[in-house]
Design an enzyme around this catalytic site. Structure first.
Site, mmCIF file in Angstrom:
data_model
loop_
_atom_site.group_PDB
_atom_site.id
_atom_site.type_symbol
_atom_site.label_atom_id
_atom_site.label_comp_id
_atom_site.label_asym_id
_atom_site.label_seq_id
_atom_site.Cartn_x
_atom_site.Cartn_y
_atom_site.Cartn_z
ATOM 1 N N CYS A 132 -52.070 4.920 72.178
ATOM 2 C CA CYS A 132 -50.834 4.635 73.260
ATOM 3 C C CYS A 132 -51.400 4.639 74.589
ATOM 4 O O CYS A 132 -50.941 4.231 75.475
ATOM 5 C CB CYS A 132 -49.728 5.818 73.151
ATOM 6 S SG CYS A 132 -49.014 5.802 71.527
ATOM 7 N N HIS A 272 -45.822 6.492 79.848
ATOM 8 C CA HIS A 272 -45.863 6.020 78.447
ATOM 9 C C HIS A 272 -44.404 6.531 77.865
ATOM 10 O O HIS A 272 -43.896 7.412 78.362
ATOM 11 C CB HIS A 272 -46.851 7.001 77.461
ATOM 12 C CG HIS A 272 -46.918 6.759 76.267
ATOM 13 N ND1 HIS A 272 -46.666 5.281 75.612
ATOM 14 C CD2 HIS A 272 -46.847 7.442 74.920
ATOM 15 C CE1 HIS A 272 -46.538 5.183 74.246
ATOM 16 N NE2 HIS A 272 -46.774 6.455 73.717
ATOM 17 N N ASN A 302 -41.149 3.836 71.083
ATOM 18 C CA ASN A 302 -42.495 4.068 71.518
ATOM 19 C C ASN A 302 -43.049 2.741 70.941
ATOM 20 O O ASN A 302 -43.280 2.459 69.680
ATOM 21 C CB ASN A 302 -43.200 5.295 70.830
ATOM 22 C CG ASN A 302 -44.672 5.439 71.177
ATOM 23 O OD1 ASN A 302 -45.272 4.648 71.495
ATOM 24 N ND2 ASN A 302 -44.729 6.885 70.876
HETATM 25 C C1 LIG Z 1 -40.691 14.231 66.964
HETATM 26 C C2 LIG Z 1 -39.680 14.870 67.962
HETATM 27 C C3 LIG Z 1 -38.936 13.997 68.497
HETATM 28 C C4 LIG Z 1 -39.068 16.229 67.445
HETATM 29 O O1 LIG Z 1 -38.451 16.770 68.307
HETATM 30 P P1 LIG Z 1 -38.361 18.441 68.008
HETATM 31 O O2 LIG Z 1 -37.341 19.148 69.312
HETATM 32 O O3 LIG Z 1 -39.742 18.929 68.495
HETATM 33 O O4 LIG Z 1 -37.733 18.694 66.966
HETATM 34 P P2 LIG Z 1 -37.780 20.115 66.188
HETATM 35 O O5 LIG Z 1 -39.155 20.520 65.877
HETATM 36 O O6 LIG Z 1 -36.952 21.161 67.178
HETATM 37 O O7 LIG Z 1 -36.700 19.738 65.104
HETATM 38 C C5 LIG Z 1 -37.085 19.572 63.901
HETATM 39 C C6 LIG Z 1 -35.998 19.623 62.967
HETATM 40 O O8 LIG Z 1 -35.470 18.428 62.866
HETATM 41 C C7 LIG Z 1 -35.384 17.626 61.641
HETATM 42 N N1 LIG Z 1 -35.728 16.422 61.951
HETATM 43 C C8 LIG Z 1 -37.045 15.653 62.253
HETATM 44 N N2 LIG Z 1 -36.373 14.356 62.288
HETATM 45 C C9 LIG Z 1 -35.152 14.217 62.261
HETATM 46 C C10 LIG Z 1 -34.322 13.225 62.197
HETATM 47 N N3 LIG Z 1 -34.861 11.597 62.529
HETATM 48 N N4 LIG Z 1 -33.081 13.288 62.326
HETATM 49 C C11 LIG Z 1 -32.616 14.587 61.890
HETATM 50 N N5 LIG Z 1 -33.284 15.548 61.902
HETATM 51 C C12 LIG Z 1 -34.751 15.372 61.987
HETATM 52 C C13 LIG Z 1 -36.861 18.394 61.130
HETATM 53 O O9 LIG Z 1 -36.520 18.008 59.837
HETATM 54 C C14 LIG Z 1 -36.624 19.789 61.510
HETATM 55 O O10 LIG Z 1 -35.738 20.499 60.814
HETATM 56 P P3 LIG Z 1 -35.836 21.951 60.402
HETATM 57 O O11 LIG Z 1 -35.640 22.718 61.642
HETATM 58 O O12 LIG Z 1 -34.577 22.160 59.446
HETATM 59 O O13 LIG Z 1 -37.258 21.744 59.522
HETATM 60 C C15 LIG Z 1 -40.737 15.692 69.281
HETATM 61 O O14 LIG Z 1 -41.442 16.536 68.522
HETATM 62 C C16 LIG Z 1 -41.494 14.759 69.676
HETATM 63 O O15 LIG Z 1 -41.083 13.488 70.521
HETATM 64 N N6 LIG Z 1 -42.910 14.797 69.811
HETATM 65 C C17 LIG Z 1 -43.942 13.847 70.239
HETATM 66 C C18 LIG Z 1 -43.805 12.820 69.629
HETATM 67 C C19 LIG Z 1 -44.636 11.544 70.243
HETATM 68 O O16 LIG Z 1 -44.454 11.357 71.522
HETATM 69 N N7 LIG Z 1 -45.592 11.010 69.732
HETATM 70 C C20 LIG Z 1 -46.251 9.774 70.134
HETATM 71 C C21 LIG Z 1 -47.337 10.345 71.158
HETATM 72 S S1 LIG Z 1 -47.869 9.107 71.631
#
Ligand SMILES: CC(C)(COP(=O)(O)OP(=O)(O)OC[C@H]1O[C@@H](n2cnc3c(N)ncnc32)[C@H](O)[C@@H]1OP(=O)(O)O)[C@@H](O)C(=O)NCCC(=O)NCCS
Length: 345
Positions: A132, A272, A302
């Site tokens: 990215c 980004h 993204n």
């Molecule tokens: C991926 C992301 C959106 C997850 O958000 P989060 O607030 O960290 O989510 P949490 O870890 O609090 O919640 C995860 C829970 O939601 C669930 N979950 C994950 N994806 C889900 C979806 N699409 N729909 C519903 N539930 C989902 C998981 O299974 C987990 O459940 P559990 O607690 O029962 O195990 C976030 O971590 C993120 O954006 N990370 C960076 C990603 C990124 O930018 N990547 C590219 C970098 S260039």
């Protein structure tokens, strides 16, 4: 005899007294494929909800390339728009850099395929892989060629067909990504500033946070690797999130420091477009006002290397950025990699 009296070679830069030139962005363009995949479409594919995706990421929809539409096609459309805005024809281009993690094929480079498609037969061409962060890395490399007078016109493209490496059965990742391309033409323009500085950084110690295990020399494609879903991207969401906020803040602060300005001088921050919560956290840490932040991730998700390139094009087209304004671009990606650039438009 003086060493210059009978030189064994001529350094072409000597005639300019080894002085560099400024590097301007003379045209930008972007392209996304027409097909839209909404959050409610995703509700039918994996166990998720529009409410979860919107509240955790800010993403509402993303664009998905057709089966017969590849990264080089998206890149070509964006490049043609940037060339049109710059008022140049393909024969003027000296170098094409395509930043991508989803090349059409492992080789030849997508840049060579773009060279053929736009007819830039004089141009050298290569791909750059910084995930990215690729577009900022590519801008910095292009700038070096222009400042050093090696080339006059460089076409920089960020382009991705991430839908080809997303695991559509993994709700943790498939809701986040989309396809698209953005491009910029870089040239020297007398009395114009353009790109003022670009910061690049990396931390290979954290390579395992975001990666694709299959398809390289470590794990070539086999029936087993396909069955084990190794040809899709994998991510540790929470750790990636934390690292993204920290690295983007550090990179942006360094870019501002180099220009001896503070955030209040910046008209438009183009971060980004990975997650609205990351953007807000970075904006807050930098002391940016919400109206300084350019956000379009609700429409595209993204798009990795294409993300800030598309955003730059849209920020300019929207009138948010006008001639003489300062822009701060800041990126983060797999590697880990990060970067920031300050541009005088
Ligand atoms: C991926 C992301 C959106 C997850 O958000 P989060 O607030 O960290 O989510 P949490 O870890 O609090 O919640 C995860 C829970 O939601 C669930 N979950 C994950 N994806 C889900 C979806 N699409 N729909 C519903 N539930 C989902 C998981 O299974 C987990 O459940 P559990 O607690 O029962 O195990 C976030 O971590 C993120 O954006 N990370 C960076 C990603 C990124 O930018 N990547 C590219 C970098 S260039």
């Amino acid at each position: 005899m003086s060493p210059t009296a009978n030189p064994k070679f001529k350094n072409p830069r000597a005639k300019f007294n080894f002085q560099g030139r400024t590097c301007s962005i003379t045209g930008v363009g972007s392209f996304v494929p027409p097909k839209v995949l909404t959050n409610s479409d995703l509700e039918k594919m994996v166990e998720t909800s529009d409410e979860w995706i919107t509240s955790r990421t800010g993403i509402k929809e993303r664009h998905i390339a057709a089966k017969d539409e590849f990264t080089s096609d998206l890149a070509t459309r964006a490049a043609q728009r940037a060339m049109h805005q710059a008022g140049i024809t393909a024969d003027k281009i000296d170098l094409i850099i395509v930043a991508t993690i989803t090349p059409d094929m492992p080789f030849p480079s997508t840049a060579c395929l773009v060279q053929r498609k736009i007819g830039a037969h004089r141009a050298a061409a290569f791909d750059l892989e910084a995930a990215c962060s690729g577009f900022i890395y590519a801008l910095e490399i292009a700038q070096q060629f222009i400042m050093s007078r090696t080339y006059d016109t460089v076409l920089v493209i960020g382009a991705e067909k991430l839908s080809s490496i997303v695991d559509w059965k993994d709700r943790n990742t498939c809701v986040l990504f989309g396809d698209g391309a953005g491009a910029a033409v870089l040239q020297n323009r007398p009395n114009a500033h353009g790109l003022l500085t670009a910061v690049m950084g990396a931390d290979g110690e954290k390579a395992d946070l975001l990666f694709m295990p299959g398809g390289g020399s470590r794990c070539p494609a086999t029936a087993e690797s396909v069955a084990s879903r190794l040809h899709y991207l994998r991510m540790e969401g929470k750790e990636t999130f934390k690292n993204a906020v920290q690295a983007m803040q550090t990179a942006a602060t360094e870019a501002l420091r180099r220009c001896e300005i503070d955030i209040t001088r910046i008209k438009c921050v183009i971060p980004h477009q990975a997650n609205r919560r990351i953007i807000d956290a970075v904006g807050e840490r930098l002391g940016a006002k919400p109206e300084q932040l350019f956000v379009n991730l609700h429409k595209y998700g993204n798009t990795s290397a294409a993300s800030v390139a598309i955003a730059l094009d849209e920020a300019v087209a929207s009138g948010m950025v006008r001639q003489g304004d300062l822009i701060l671009m800041v990126v983060f990606g797999a590697g880990l990699t990060w970067g920031a650039a300050v541009i005088e438009w």
